[in-house]
Design a protein around this motif. Structure first.
Motif, PDB file in Angstrom:
ATOM      1  N   VAL A  48       0.843  -1.192   0.000  1.00 16.05           N
ATOM      2  CA  VAL A  48       0.000   0.000   0.000  1.00 16.05           C
ATOM      3  C   VAL A  48       0.881   1.245   0.000  1.00 16.05           C
ATOM      4  O   VAL A  48       1.863   1.323   0.742  1.00 16.05           O
ATOM      5  N   VAL A  49       0.523   2.214  -0.833  1.00 14.99           N
ATOM      6  CA  VAL A  49       1.266   3.469  -0.902  1.00 14.99           C
ATOM      7  C   VAL A  49       0.891   4.325   0.312  1.00 14.99           C
ATOM      8  O   VAL A  49      -0.264   4.756   0.456  1.00 14.99           O
ATOM      9  N   LEU A  50       1.879   4.551   1.180  1.00 15.80           N
ATOM     10  CA  LEU A  50       1.636   5.352   2.383  1.00 15.80           C
ATOM     11  C   LEU A  50       1.829   6.844   2.126  1.00 15.80           C
ATOM     12  O   LEU A  50       1.217   7.672   2.810  1.00 15.80           O
ATOM     13  N   GLY A  51       2.652   7.196   1.182  1.00 18.49           N
ATOM     14  CA  GLY A  51       2.913   8.598   0.868  1.00 18.49           C
ATOM     15  C   GLY A  51       3.794   8.687  -0.358  1.00 18.49           C
ATOM     16  O   GLY A  51       4.453   7.719  -0.747  1.00 18.49           O
ATOM     17  N   ALA A  52       3.820   9.856  -0.976  1.00 16.21           N
ATOM     18  CA  ALA A  52       4.610  10.043  -2.193  1.00 16.21           C
ATOM     19  C   ALA A  52       4.879  11.515  -2.371  1.00 16.21           C
ATOM     20  O   ALA A  52       4.260  12.375  -1.716  1.00 16.21           O
ATOM     21  N   ASN A  53       5.816  11.831  -3.270  1.00 17.19           N
ATOM     22  CA  ASN A  53       6.084  13.242  -3.542  1.00 17.19           C
ATOM     23  C   ASN A  53       5.071  13.786  -4.559  1.00 17.19           C
ATOM     24  O   ASN A  53       4.244  13.046  -5.119  1.00 17.19           O
ATOM     25  N   ARG A  54       5.131  15.065  -4.763  1.00 12.94           N
ATOM     26  CA  ARG A  54       4.132  15.743  -5.597  1.00 12.94           C
ATOM     27  C   ARG A  54       4.115  15.203  -7.024  1.00 12.94           C
ATOM     28  O   ARG A  54       3.043  15.019  -7.636  1.00 12.94           O
ATOM     29  N   MET A  71      -1.196   8.861  -9.932  1.00 12.96           N
ATOM     30  CA  MET A  71      -2.446   8.688  -9.196  1.00 12.96           C
ATOM     31  C   MET A  71      -3.363   9.863  -9.473  1.00 12.96           C
ATOM     32  O   MET A  71      -2.919  10.946  -9.852  1.00 12.96           O
ATOM     33  N   GLU A  72      -4.637   9.644  -9.255  1.00  4.87           N
ATOM     34  CA  GLU A  72      -5.585  10.740  -9.409  1.00  4.87           C
ATOM     35  C   GLU A  72      -6.781  10.506  -8.500  1.00  4.87           C
ATOM     36  O   GLU A  72      -7.231   9.377  -8.312  1.00  4.87           O
ATOM     37  N   GLY A  73      -7.268  11.557  -7.910  1.00  5.34           N
ATOM     38  CA  GLY A  73      -8.492  11.539  -7.122  1.00  5.34           C
ATOM     39  C   GLY A  73      -8.508  10.494  -6.042  1.00  5.34           C
ATOM     40  O   GLY A  73      -7.642  10.420  -5.158  1.00  5.34           O
ATOM     41  N   GLU A  74      -9.537   9.611  -6.085  1.00  3.97           N
ATOM     42  CA  GLU A  74      -9.775   8.616  -5.056  1.00  3.97           C
ATOM     43  C   GLU A  74      -8.705   7.540  -5.003  1.00  3.97           C
ATOM     44  O   GLU A  74      -8.637   6.762  -4.056  1.00  3.97           O
ATOM     45  N   GLN A  75      -7.875   7.435  -6.040  1.00 11.79           N
ATOM     46  CA  GLN A  75      -6.839   6.405  -6.051  1.00 11.79           C
ATOM     47  C   GLN A  75      -5.845   6.581  -4.902  1.00 11.79           C
ATOM     48  O   GLN A  75      -5.131   5.643  -4.560  1.00 11.79           O
ATOM     49  N   ARG A  76      -5.743   7.768  -4.340  1.00 13.59           N
ATOM     50  CA  ARG A  76      -4.764   8.012  -3.286  1.00 13.59           C
ATOM     51  C   ARG A  76      -5.103   7.270  -1.997  1.00 13.59           C
ATOM     52  O   ARG A  76      -4.259   7.121  -1.129  1.00 13.59           O
ATOM     53  N   ARG A  77      -6.332   6.833  -1.845  1.00 15.85           N
ATOM     54  CA  ARG A  77      -6.721   6.119  -0.640  1.00 15.85           C
ATOM     55  C   ARG A  77      -6.492   4.622  -0.840  1.00 15.85           C
ATOM     56  O   ARG A  77      -7.057   4.017  -1.762  1.00 15.85           O
ATOM     57  N   GLU A  78      -5.682   4.028   0.003  1.00 17.46           N
ATOM     58  CA  GLU A  78      -5.398   2.591  -0.026  1.00 17.46           C
ATOM     59  C   GLU A  78      -4.948   2.137  -1.408  1.00 17.46           C
ATOM     60  O   GLU A  78      -5.297   1.051  -1.876  1.00 17.46           O
ATOM     61  N   ALA A  79      -4.156   2.987  -2.086  1.00 15.60           N
ATOM     62  CA  ALA A  79      -3.677   2.614  -3.423  1.00 15.60           C
ATOM     63  C   ALA A  79      -2.589   1.564  -3.309  1.00 15.60           C
ATOM     64  O   ALA A  79      -1.716   1.644  -2.448  1.00 15.60           O
ATOM     65  N   ILE A  80      -2.626   0.554  -4.199  1.00 17.13           N
ATOM     66  CA  ILE A  80      -1.636  -0.505  -4.231  1.00 17.13           C
ATOM     67  C   ILE A  80      -0.587  -0.130  -5.282  1.00 17.13           C
ATOM     68  O   ILE A  80      -0.936   0.157  -6.444  1.00 17.13           O
ATOM     69  N   PHE A  81       0.664  -0.153  -4.856  1.00 19.81           N
ATOM     70  CA  PHE A  81       1.728   0.286  -5.758  1.00 19.81           C
ATOM     71  C   PHE A  81       1.784  -0.588  -7.013  1.00 19.81           C
ATOM     72  O   PHE A  81       2.003  -0.095  -8.127  1.00 19.81           O
ATOM     73  N   ALA A  82       1.558  -1.908  -6.850  1.00 17.94           N
ATOM     74  CA  ALA A  82       1.627  -2.808  -8.010  1.00 17.94           C
ATOM     75  C   ALA A  82       0.553  -2.503  -9.040  1.00 17.94           C
ATOM     76  O   ALA A  82       0.710  -2.848 -10.224  1.00 17.94           O
ATOM     77  N   HIS A  83      -0.572  -1.866  -8.616  1.00 13.73           N
ATOM     78  CA  HIS A  83      -1.632  -1.504  -9.556  1.00 13.73           C
ATOM     79  C   HIS A  83      -1.318  -0.205 -10.281  1.00 13.73           C
ATOM     80  O   HIS A  83      -1.955   0.092 -11.297  1.00 13.73           O
ATOM     81  N   LEU A  84      -0.380   0.581  -9.741  1.00 17.05           N
ATOM     82  CA  LEU A  84      -0.075   1.878 -10.344  1.00 17.05           C
ATOM     83  C   LEU A  84       1.001   1.794 -11.414  1.00 17.05           C
ATOM     84  O   LEU A  84       1.170   2.739 -12.193  1.00 17.05           O
TER      85      LEU A  84
END
Length: 767
Positions: A190-196, A203-216
């Motif tokens: 799970v992506v906990l944080g990232a730079n700008r 990522m965009e919009g709702e994807q920032r919540r509980e986003a899986i890095f392997a899906h990105l």
């Protein structure tokens, strides 16, 4: 009620029946309220004290998340909250929670501290439910109860949380500016944080919540991925996984993605741009242990100049550390990825060890080892300055103590010489010998003043002097200091005005400037040091072009050498304390700062002018001292009249040094005083309490047992008008700052018989 009925009757008689009825009703109502009010139970005419409401206390303790309990002073449990009962049991006393003797003893000590001081604590006590800290506080309206609290231990720092803050903070912004995407991922992916930049592109919009890095991201080759949101035709990015310290080997850590548009050349450029923006020194090493690249911070810390990289990391360190560095690089390049620190000494600065971090890399092309190096040159410089300041302080304290003891000895020698000269006149066989002893003692007193000046404890004694006389006094010493390779040239101007300064301190100024000039001329064969005095009138000050120098008449002193000169970048710092251009161990950085301090204390100004290769010129401007002729004559007349030093009255002399006490007693007795002596402060107080009328108390400042200021403070409680004269071998300025006694006079040691008599007379006649 009675007041209401009376008021109603009065109003009824006047002729207002309705108002009278209302007043009666109000009186009856007030009586009912008074009768209905509860009263405190009484026993024997006094109210009973209301005890603590334990139900209310229990409710308050229940609001705390941490275990808490209220006990009697002996430790008996009165009430506890739910957290306490859940953790330790409902009836277990706090004093019995410890599972070992040390813990029980610590709890008893904390209870005693709280009962005595209001609060106590224990860092950690082993209990059946684990080790925990304990805090005890004395509470209650009368302070008869104890409140026990068991705070929860502070949670350990989470490396992933720290990495998230960095990725979303300044470090992440720098990476975004360099075109680098960065994301922090936990063990579950799970992506906990990232730079700008990562948020904006991957990522965009709702994807920032509980986003899986392997899906990105999508795999696009060896160590390359594409962003899912950009599609299959997007330019691939190079993926690097950076594990974090303290996080177990897993998929957790920081992932960074580089642009890879134009092949290896562009990749290298992006990587170098990334490294250069980082504030720490980073370098990459290949599998064979050779440098691939290093950022600017690493080059600066390692002392690498230009664009030519050293071949191996071992080339940066001293010979003794080369093998250790090479072995660590080889193990991290070929074995499992790990990291460690080495204490090494760089070739450019072998005296200061630095920490070199060596970490293994995987998936970054040819780079197999990451080196981290911090530039601690400023830190090392500050450490050396602190060590130097500490050393100078210790040496200064030693010098001040030695000078104090010498001043006591010289006081006795000079005083006995003065007493002997009273019995011998010029022409006697012993007169010249006594004068020689006194002269040598005065020279020794000058040396002690230099020791006090070095320890910054000097007593300034301003006098009206002529600068040529001061230069003449120190010229013979300068010739020995300069040596045979330096020629001393002295020039004096005409019509020089007198200045008011301490001649001993002016000599110190000239010596310091001459020694610096000698050192600057060492590498140039023969040199010339020119000391010149001249007059500067008020109308000439404006021609000097200085905004600092006020318009006034000055007597100037210039010291010019033919040495190597001072660089313009250094010239503005030469008067700063501990600043020196000499090698380590050859300069303290105190010479010119001492010169500056003495000149400023004397009301003067100092300027430096230098050119590299052509020498340096220091010019000191001291204001001309204008003295009224009548005042000078009056002072001269007072010196000539020895009879004015004759006094009367009883003097209490307090001095722990027998030789100083003996000479001071004889000197005061010869000038008409009745003298009573005491060896210490306690003895002086006994004399005062004996009923003897004391007109003047003369005391040393530093004495064993009760010192002078403490003794005087006690004496002033009963004799507030007692006149005090302190004498000491330490500096007057330093002592006045530490003595909390008003209306006292001061006589510095060593002193002559005449100076002691003058000080006693002056103190007795002062209002």
């Amino acid at each position: 009620m009675a007041a209401g009925i009376s008021l109603g009757l009065v109003i009824l008689l006047i002729g207002f029946p309705l108002i009278a009825a209302g007043a009666v009703i109000l009186g009856v109502a007030a009586a009912g309220v008074a009768l209905a009010r509860p009263s405190a139970p009484v026993l024997g005419g006094a109210e009973l004290a209301v005890g603590p409401d334990y139900a209310l206390v229990g409710s308050a303790l229940g609001l705390l998340k941490e275990p808490a309990a209220l006990t009697s002073p002996e430790g008996s449990l009165l009430i506890a909250n739910a957290a306490y009962r859940e953790r330790f049991g409902a009836t277990k006393q706090p004093l019995l929670l410890a599972t070992d003797d040390d813990g029980r003893e610590a709890l008893a000590v904390a209870r005693n501290m709280a009962w005595r001081d209001g609060g106590g604590c224990v860092a950690g006590v082993a209990t059946s439910s684990g080790t925990c800290p304990v805090e005890v506080e004395r509470v209650g309206s009368t302070g008869e109860l104890l409140l026990w609290r068991f705070p929860q231990p502070t949670a350990a720092v989470d490396p992933l949380s720290v990495a998230v803050r960095q990725a979303q903070g300044l470090e992440g912004e720098r990476l975004s500016a360099a075109g680098v995407l960065a994301a922090v991922v936990d063990n579950e992916g799970v992506v906990l944080g990232a730079n700008r930049l990562f948020f904006g592109r991957a990522m965009e919009g709702e994807q920032r919540r509980e986003a899986i890095f392997a899906h990105l991201v999508q795999r696009a080759g060896d160590q390359q991925v594409r962003l899912t949101i950009e599609g299959e035709h997007a330019q691939p990015l190079r993926l690097v996984h950076l594990p974090l310290d303290g996080v177990p080997e897993s998929g957790a850590g920081m992932f960074i993605l580089f642009e890879n548009q134009d092949g290896p050349t562009n990749q290298s450029t992006n990587l170098q741009a990334l490294l250069d923006v980082l504030p720490v020194g980073l370098a990459l090493v290949d599998r064979d242990g050779r440098f691939l690249t290093m950022n600017q911070a690493f080059s600066q810390a390692a002392g690498v100049k230009g664009n030519s990289l050293p071949v191996y990391p071992g080339d940066l360190v001293v010979k003794e550390d080369k093998a250790a560095v090479a072995d660590a690089v080889r193990r991290n390049a070929r074995g499992p990825a790990m990291s460690g620190d080495l204490a090494v000494r760089l070739s450019r600065q072998a005296s200061e060890p630095v920490a070199l971090t060596i970490a293994g890399l995987r998936g970054l092309g040819e780079a197999s080892v990451l080196l981290l190096l911090k530039d601690n040159s400023e830190e090392a410089k500050l450490k050396r300055q602190v060590a130097q300041a500490t050393k100078m302080q210790v040496v200064g304290q030693l010098a001040g103590g030695v000078a104090h003891d010498f001043n006591n000895i010289l006081t006795a020698i000079i005083g006995h010489c003065d007493l002997m000269l009273m019995r011998h006149t010029p022409g006697d066989s012993d007169y010249d010998d006594i004068q020689q002893i006194k002269s040598n003692s005065n020279r020794a007193a000058g040396l002690t003043r230099q020791l006090l000046a070095f320890s910054r404890q000097q007593t300034l004694r301003p006098q009206v002097v002529q600068l040529p006389d001061v230069v003449s006094e120190v010229s013979h010493l300068l010739k020995r200091l300069l040596g045979e390779t330096v020629e001393l040239v002295v020039k004096h101007g005409r019509n020089l005005g007198p200045v008011r300064a301490d001649p001993g301190q002016l000599e110190q100024v000239i010596i310091n400037l001459a020694v610096n000039a000698r050192d600057a001329m060492e590498g140039k064969g023969r040199g010339t040091l020119t000391i010149q005095t001249y007059s500067v009138k008020a109308n000439q000050v404006a021609e000097l072009g200085s905004d600092i120098l006020p318009v006034d008449d000055y007597t100037a002193l210039s010291v010019t050498d033919t040495g190597c000169g001072i660089a313009p970048s250094v010239l503005g710092k030469i008067f700063e304390p501990f600043f020196t251009t000499k090698e380590v161990g050859k300069g303290t950085g105190l010479g010119l700062s001492t010169v500056y301090g003495i000149v400023k204390q004397s009301g003067g100004f100092i300027f430096a002018d230098s050119k590299v290769g052509d020498g340096t010129r220091f010019v000191i401007y001291l204001p001309v001292h204008h003295e009224e002729e009548s005042a000078a004559k009056s002072r001269q007349t007072s010196k000539d009249k020895e009879s004015e030093l004759w006094g009367s009255g009883t003097v209490l002399l307090v001095e722990d040094e027998p030789m100083v006490r003996a000479v001071a007693e004889r000197a005061l007795t010869r000038h008409g005083y009745k003298v009573i002596t005491a060896e210490n402060g306690e003895g002086a107080l006994e004399v005062l309490e004996g009923g003897e009328q004391i007109d003047l108390l003369i005391s040393d400042v530093v004495m064993p047992g009760m010192d002078g200021p403490t003794m005087v403070a006690e004496a002033r409680k009963s004799w507030p008008e007692l006149k005090i004269l302190f004498m000491s071998g330490y500096a007057e300025e330093q002592l006045r700052n530490s003595i909390d006694v008003d209306n006292v006079s001061f006589l510095p040691k060593p002193f002559s018989v005449q100076e002691l008599a003058e000080a006693a007379k002056r103190t007795l006649t002062a209002k």
